[in-house]
Design an enzyme around this catalytic site. Sequence first.
Site, PDB file in Angstrom:
ATOM      1  N   LYS A  32     -20.817 -20.157  -9.883  1.00  0.00           N
ATOM      2  CA  LYS A  32     -19.818 -20.158 -10.733  1.00  0.00           C
ATOM      3  C   LYS A  32     -18.523 -19.442 -10.537  1.00  0.00           C
ATOM      4  CE  LYS A  32     -21.314 -20.245 -14.477  1.00  0.00           C
ATOM      5  NZ  LYS A  32     -21.910 -21.463 -15.502  1.00  0.00           N
ATOM      6  N   TYR A  43       0.700  -1.102   0.051  1.00  0.00           N
ATOM      7  CA  TYR A  43       0.042   0.120  -0.071  1.00  0.00           C
ATOM      8  C   TYR A  43       0.932   1.301  -0.216  1.00  0.00           C
ATOM      9  CZ  TYR A  43      -4.204   2.699   0.923  1.00  0.00           C
ATOM     10  OH  TYR A  43      -5.389   3.504   0.778  1.00  0.00           O
TER      11      TYR A  43
END
Length: 473
Positions: free
Chosen positions: A173, A118
């Site tokens: 899925k 970060y």
Amino acid sequence: MEETEEYLPSASNSITVRVVISNRPGMLAKVTSVIGEHGGNIGAIDIVRAEKDELTRDITINTRSDDHAESIVQALRDLDGVEVVNISDRTFLLHLGGKVEVESKSPLRTRDQLSMAYTPGVARVCEAIHETPEDTHRLTIKSNTVAVVSDGTAVLGLGDIGSGAALPVMEGKAQLLKEFANVNGFPICLDTTDVDEIVNTVRRIAPVFGGINLEDIAAPRCFAVEERLKDELDIPVFHDDQHGTAVVTAAALLNALKIVEKDLDEIKVVTVGIGAAGTAVTEMFMEMGVENIVGVDSYGPVTTDRDDLNDAKRQYAEMTDPSVTGDTLSAVMEGADVFIGLSVPDILDVEDLNRMARDPIVFAMANPRPEIMPEVAYPHVAVMATGRSDYPNQINNVLCFPGLFKGALDCRAKGITSEMKIAAAEAIANAIDDQSLTPDYIIPSVFDENVVAQVSSAVSQTAQKQGLARKRT
């Protein structure tokens, strides 16, 4: 749904019942006998707690439906010496909290690690992507991530149940993409059925994703959404209900024809159900060389002389241009070599099968109950397939889309072409060698580890040949 003995007990309707049973000889036998008499299949039996006068056990039972499960539980409650203290639905337990999650690929345990992942280190990566946008594929999740997008209007066999209720399927899925192909899938359910809004939303989130998997969007809206997104995006867009079904059905047909020793260009195919999947199957069959296809809807053969067709079905009629006599399904079954069912239960009977050509092939894929039950069809057909997992030859989209997306992502394909889909179908079919091919084994198992690798390789190689790959694999 009306209870029927023809639905077999399965894990999808399994329960775990916790019972306290009097600790005396023969009691467990009474419990298991009652479960068996009521049609339940017993799985694991575990002792939770053993005391002098009673035993607490967890009994896992496969049932046919919610009503069937309740009838078994009630029968257990009626037994003397047995107390039912808890019932768990194993499918609902699996879904608690969802089926997918985000995981970090690198630890963040020190200041150095945090400063690279970060701020401030991440700013250098952002600047690099700003200067060279193509680096998004190299430096972010985009290169291996697919959006699984639905509006919830055509979910499984449930129909228009809305975006929230569609989320468990889209999670599924995403889970399949990860488990079978190590591709990140993210479920996105949109609270709109407007084509413009769906297209605009997907286009705006596309920078995050390397591919778009459209799912459970009703016809004819799905056709417009897919075509527009293919035109507007430079990443693969794939409507699995259409093309995944078509690829796996084509793979099954290739192997079935080997068994009956017939060629694609000589067969007559009758397709019932002219929605998204039926249209895609027909288009793919024709691209592979099938010349004689008759589509049938609830009003009869889909031909150009009918004046009740919508635009999609009129295009279908013009594409197939069938020459038919008779105006019923039974009439067009005369001399058919192949039946493809993507419609409703119980529309075929034995007389229809006997009208077909020698060694008929029947793919009855309505779910959960097919167009004709396999037990009825078996004596009259050469090859039988369904969409169900409890019979041989399950035509299941999971054989296609994980490997297809993996191949397209690996080579950074600009899209999915007919040639890539045909290559995927041939790869699935070739996963079974000719020596192993039998009428009950024309399609590989979804757990065959070779399938994803073979489909991925075939799709990637085809994209390279067509000049659609932006990265060599």
